[in-house]
Write an enzyme that holds these catalytic residues in place. Structure first.
Site, PDB file in Angstrom:
ATOM      1  N   GLY A  50       0.763  -1.261  -0.085  1.00 58.17           N
ATOM      2  CA  GLY A  50       0.049  -0.087  -0.175  1.00 58.17           C
ATOM      3  C   GLY A  50       0.917   1.529  -0.140  1.00 58.17           C
ATOM      4  N   GLY A  83       4.325   7.465   2.741  1.00 56.55           N
ATOM      5  CA  GLY A  83       5.253   6.668   1.956  1.00 56.55           C
ATOM      6  C   GLY A  83       4.667   5.576   1.511  1.00 56.55           C
ATOM      7  N   GLN A  84       5.589   4.449   1.718  1.00 52.73           N
ATOM      8  CA  GLN A  84       4.993   2.960   1.082  1.00 52.73           C
ATOM      9  C   GLN A  84       5.177   1.954   2.147  1.00 52.73           C
ATOM     10  OE1 GLN A  84       7.159   3.158  -2.461  1.00 52.73           O
ATOM     11  NE2 GLN A  84       5.518   3.563  -3.708  1.00 52.73           N
ATOM     12  N   LYS A 107       6.939  -0.050   7.071  1.00 53.45           N
ATOM     13  CA  LYS A 107       6.563   1.105   6.559  1.00 53.45           C
ATOM     14  C   LYS A 107       7.760   2.046   6.091  1.00 53.45           C
ATOM     15  CE  LYS A 107       3.215   4.628   8.360  1.00 53.45           C
ATOM     16  NZ  LYS A 107       2.211   4.659   9.438  1.00 53.45           N
ATOM     17  N   ASP A 116      -8.228   7.981  13.628  1.00 53.46           N
ATOM     18  CA  ASP A 116      -8.450   7.613  12.326  1.00 53.46           C
ATOM     19  C   ASP A 116      -9.032   6.033  12.145  1.00 53.46           C
ATOM     20  OD1 ASP A 116      -8.616   7.676   9.524  1.00 53.46           O
ATOM     21  OD2 ASP A 116      -6.630   6.878   9.239  1.00 53.46           O
TER      22      ASP A 116
END
Length: 770
Positions: free
Chosen positions: A350, A355-356, A372, A464
Site C-alpha cells: 500500500g 510513504g509506502q 513502513k 483515524d
C-alpha cells in the site's frame, strides 16, 4: 370587474365547425362550472340537416395569483359527423360581446395565453453515470425543456476543460438536447462531464460521470502462504493497483503441481473468491509441491495472472498450530543498519501520504512483516516518523498491531510492523462461508473497545478509526486487531489538541468544527463502525464529502426500519450512546464495554439468532473501493473549502470551482444566444364582414435581443387609435386588433420584427365583406 374583485378576464376562444352553407342561426351559451376559475362556452349551430354543437372548457390553474396553464378542449356532438368538412364557418364569442372575429384561430388554441413560472431550463431524466468498455463508443446524452429559444450549450470536462470536437470526439446540440460522443474511449476519458444550457431567461447544468472500464490489472503481489498442513494451505495477496475503472468483483485462484518433467498445467482452485485471502482445502496431496497464482476480475473481464508464489511442499502430518502467547518488544531505532540488511523486501502492500508499505521477511527466521518506509526527506518528516515509533512502544496489547523493529539512515526511515494476513474485517464478513449475526458483531465491537480502552489509558487518541483499520488476525478465527496509528497523538494536560485530518464518514463533529479533540472523538468513530457493521449502511454518508460533513455536523441519523429490522433495541441504544454531538455525553470505552448490549451478547449467543443480510454491506464496500485512492485521509483545510448547498433547480452539479477556461466558455453562451428574429407562427389571410373585429396574431421566437415590432397596412405603419390596438408579449406573441371593420381596412397587413442582427416579416391579406 369579476365577482372576486379582480381584473376582468377577457379572452377569445374560436371554434371551427364544418357545416353546410344553409345557416339558420348561431347561439352561444356560457355555462358556469362548480369551479370558480372554470368557464364553459357552447356554440350551437343548426341548418337543414339538424343541430350540432361544440363545447370548449377553459381551465385556469392559479398559483400565487399567476396563471400557469390554459387548456382549451373542443368537443363536437355526434350529429356533426354527417356534415361536410369542405365548408367551414367560424363561431366567435367574447365575455364582452358576441361579434368578435379572429383571423388566426390556431394561435389562440395552441399557444398558452399565460406565462409559465417554471425553471428557465429543465432536464428530462438525465443520466447520472455512463460506463463503456475501453475502445468502444461512449455517448453522453441529455434532453431538456427550455422555456424560450434560442438555446446555447457547452460541455465542460472535470470543471476545467471545455469539450470541443476532435478526431475522437464530437459535440452536437439543439434546442431540446445535447450530446457528446467519444469514439474509441480511453481510460483518460474517465471523469465528470457537465453540460451547461442557457437561454435568455437563465441557465441550468447537469453532470454525467463517465467511466471507461477495462479488465483490472493483475494482483499487485504474489500469493503469500501460511497455515500449511498436510492437505490445505491459506493464501493471502494484495489487490490490483488499478481496478480497471470499476470495482473488482472477486478473484480466481489457480494452482499448479510442481513437476520436474512435463509442461506446466494450471488448474482453478477457486473461481469466485470475494476476498484477498483463500483457504485451499481440497485438491492438495501430502508431500505434494505446489505453486499458486491469482487473477482479479470485474464486470469488464479477468486480469492477467499475478506473479507465482514460491514453491510450497505439503507437510507429512497435520500439525495443530497452538496460539502462542503474545510477546511484546520495546523498539530502539537502529541507526547502524538498513532494513535490507536484516529483511528481504517483497511486493508493495500500500501507499499513503507518509510513504509506502512493503511485505518483508526476516532473512534468518523467515518471519513475515510489513515495512513502513517513510518519506523522510525533511527534518519535520523525520520527527513525525520518530514520534510514531515512540508512540508504538507504548501500545503493547493483543488487540493492537505491534512494532517489531525500526531503522534510520541518512537515506530512509523504516518501521517494521507485524504482518497480519487475515484481511479487513468487513471484507471477511461478506464472504459466502462466513456467519454474520448480531452476537458475532458484538464480539468484534468488544475487541475493538478493549484495544481502544488500552490506547486511551495511555492518554493516546487514534483519530483515524475506520473499517480499513480493523483487520483479522487470520483467515479462520474471529480475532481482530487495530492498525495504522499514523495519525494518532498523545494528549497533554492543559494543552488542547486541534487536528486538521480525518475521514469524512467517520470523523467526529468537533474535528470538522476545528474544536479540541479528545478520547471521545475515537468513541464517535467506533459508533459509526458499529452502525455499518449491523446494517451495511453508513449513518452520515452523503452524495459528496461536503454533504457528508454537513450531516456529521448536525449529528442526526436514523435507524432505517428495513436495515435494522433484525437488530435489537439494546444495539440501537448502544450506537446512540456513542453518536452524541456533545463529546462529553458519549460513553467511554469502559462504559461501552459495560453497556447492556455488550454484557448480554454471550446470553444472546445461546439462543437462536438470525443471520444478518450482507447485500448492503457488499454495496458499502464496493463504494469504499471506488473511493479508495491516496485521498483516503482528507485534509480538513480542503474540507473547510467545501460548503454544502443544494443544487439549483435543474442542476445536479456543483456551481463553483470552474477553471478560467470553463468560466469563459459559460460566459460566451450569452453571445451565442444573439440571433435575428424568426417567426414560429405566421399571420393567416382572413375574410370578415363589415363591423366585425379582426385579431391578427403571430409568434416571434428565437430572437435575442428582444426585437422591435411594427405593424404595416399596405406597407404603411399602422397607428394605434380607438379602433386599433397592438400588443407584444415577453413570450413573443404579437397581436393586432382592429374593431368595427370598414371596407378601407382591407389590404395586406404585415408584422415586421427587427433587432441589431437583422429583421423578419410575415404578412396576411384581409378582405372586408359588405
Amino acid at each position: 370587474m369579476d365577482k372576486d374583485g379582480g381584473k376582468p378576464k377577457t379572452f377569445v376562444s374560436t371554434f371551427c365547425l364544418a357545416l353546410q352553407p344553409q345557416t339558420r342561426s348561431v347561439r352561444v351559451e356560457k355555462q358556469k362550472e362548480n369551479e370558480p376559475d372554470a368557464t364553459k362556452r357552447t356554440c350551437m349551430r343548426n341548418n337543414t340537416l339538424g343541430v350540432s354543437s361544440a363545447t370548449a372548457t377553459k381551465e385556469i390553474l392559479r398559483r400565487n395569483n399567476h396563471e400557469l396553464h390554459t387548456e382549451v378542449t373542443v368537443k363536437a356532438s355526434p350529429k356533426n359527423t354527417q356534415i361536410s368538412s369542405t365548408s367551414k364557418e367560424r363561431c366567435q364569442h367574447s365575455e364582452e360581446k358576441d361579434n368578435v372575429s379572429t383571423a388566426d384561430s390556431d394561435i389562440d388554441l395552441l399557444t398558452p395565453v399565460s406565462s409559465c413560472k417554471g425553471p428557465p431550463v429543465e432536464f428530462v431524466d438525465p443520466p447520472e453515470q455512463v460506463e463503456v468498455r475501453v475502445g468502444k463508443q461512449a455517448r453522453l446524452h441529455c434532453e431538456f425543456r427550455s422555456s424560450s429559444v434560442p438555446v446555447a450549450c457547452c460541455w465542460i470536462y472535470n470543471k476545467t476543460k471545455v469539450v470541443v470536437g476532435g478526431p475522437r470526439m464530437s459535440v452536437r446540440s439543439s434546442e431540446t438536447q445535447s450530446d457528446v460522443e467519444i469514439s474509441q474511449a480511453r481510460p483518460e476519458d474517465t471523469g465528470s462531464y457537465t453540460v451547461v444550457v442557457r437561454n435568455v431567461k437563465g441557465s441550468a447544468q447537469h453532470t454525467v460521470s463517465l467511466g471507461v472500464i477495462d479488465q483490472p490489472a493483475p494482483p499487485a503481489s504474489q500469493p503469500v502462504i501460511s497455515q500449511l498442513s498436510t492437505e490445505s494451505v491459506v493464501l493471502s495477496w494484495t489487490g490490483p493497483s488499478y481496478d480497471g475503472g470499476t470495482a473488482v468483483l472477486g478473484y480466481k485462484v489457480e494452482v499448479r503441481q510442481e513437476e520436474q518433467d512435463g509442461p506446466e498445467s494450471w488448474t482453478e482452485a477457486a473461481s469466485r473468491c470475494k476476498n484477498t485471502t483463500f483457504h485451499v482445502r481440497s485438491g492438495l496431496e501430502p508431500l505434494g509441491r505446489y505453486r499458486f497464482r491469482v487473477r482479479a476480475y470485474n464486470s469488464a473481464g479477468v486480469s492477467d495472472p499475478s506473479k507465482e508464489s514460491e514453491c510450497v511442499e505439503m507437510v507429512t502430518k497435520k500439525e495443530e498450530k497452538q496460539e502462542a502467547s503474545e510477546s511484546f518488544i520495546t523498539v530502539t531505532i537502529d541507526t547502524k543498519h538498513e532494513a535490507k540488511d536484516h529483511y528481504d523486501v517483497h511486493e508493495k502492500l500500500g501507499a499513503g501520504k507518509f510513504g509506502q508499505v512493503f511485505r518483508m521477511s526476516h532473512k534468518d527466521t523467515g518471519q513475515e512483516a510489513a515495512g513502513k518506509f517513510y518519506r523522510a526527506r525533511s527534518a519535520k518528516e523525520r520527527t513525525a516518523a520518530r514520534r510514531e515509533i515512540e508512540l508504538m512502544n507504548k501500545l503493547h496489547h493483543p488487540k493492537l498491531v505491534q512494532c517489531l523493529a525500526a531503522y534510520e539512515t541518512s537515506s530512509e526511515m523504516v518501521m517494521v510492523m507485524e504482518y497480519i494476513a487475515g484481511g479487513e474485517l468487513f471484507e471477511r464478513i461478506v464472504g459466502e462461508d462466513f456467519e454474520h449475526t448480531e452476537p458475532t458483531s458484538a464480539r468484534y465491537m468488544q475487541q475493538i473497545l478493549e484495544g481502544m480502552q488500552y490506547v486511551h489509558k495511555q492518554n493516546i487518541v487514534h483519530l483515524d478509526l475506520k473499517p480499513e483499520n480493523i483487520v483479522c488476525v487470520d483467515t479462520t478465527g474471529t480475532r481482530v486487531k487495530i492498525i495504522d496509528f499514523g495519525l494518532a497523538s498523545e494528549l497533554e494536560e492543559g494543552k488542547p489538541l486541534l487536528v486538521m485530518h480525518g475521514t469524512p464518514e467517520f470523523v467526529a463533529p468537533e474535528v470538522i468544527g476545528f474544536e479540541p479533540v479528545g478520547l471521545e472523538s475515537d468513541v464517535w468513530s467506533i459508533g459509526v463502525i458499529c452502525f455499518i457493521l449491523l446494517s451495511g449502511e453508513s449513518p452520515f454518508q452523503g452524495n459528496n464529502d461536503a454533504e457528508t460533513l454537513a450531516l456529521v455536523t448536525t449529528a442526526q441519523f436514523e435507524f432505517d426500519e428495513e436495515s435494522f429490522e433484525d437488530i435489537s433495541d439494546e444495539a440501537k441504544d448502544f450506537i446512540s450512546s456513542l453518536l452524541k454531538k456533545d463529546r462529553r455525553c458519549r460513553l467511554s470505552c469502559a462504559e461501552a464495554l459495560a453497556h447492556p448490549w455488550m454484557a448480554s451478547f454471550s446470553v444472546m449467543e445461546r439462543r437462536p439468532t438470525k443471520s444478518l443480510k450482507k447485500g448492503k454491506m457488499k454495496r458499502f464496500l464496493a463504494k469504499r473501493k471506488w473511493k479508495k485512492t491516496g485521498k483516503a485521509v482528507l485534509a480538513l483545510q480542503r474540507m473547510a473549502n467545501l460548503s454544502y448547498r443544494p443544487d439549483s433547480p435543474g442542476s445536479s452539479s456543483e456551481e463553483s470551482g470552474w477553471s478560467q477556461e470553463a468560466e469563459e466558455a459559460i460566459q460566451s453562451l450569452d453571445e451565442q444566444l444573439h440571433s435575428e428574429p424568426r417567426f414560429q407562427q405566421a399571420l393567416k389571410d382572413a375574410s370578415l364582414p363589415k363591423g366585425a373585429t379582426l385579431r391578427l396574431t403571430c409568434l416571434v421566437s428565437g430572437s435575442y435581443p428582444q426585437p422591435e415590432v411594427k405593424w404595416l397596412q399596405d406597407e404603411k405603419p399602422v397607428s394605434a387609435s380607438g379602433r386599433v390596438t397592438t400588443e407584444q408579449r415577453e413570450d413573443g406573441l404579437c397581436s393586432l386588433v382592429v374593431a368595427d371593420l370598414q371596407p378601407s381596412d382591407s389590404g395586406v397587413y404585415a408584422c415586421r420584427a427587427s433587432n441589431a442582427l437583422g429583421e423578419g416579416m410575415c404578412s396576411a391579406k384581409l378582405k372586408v365583406e359588405l
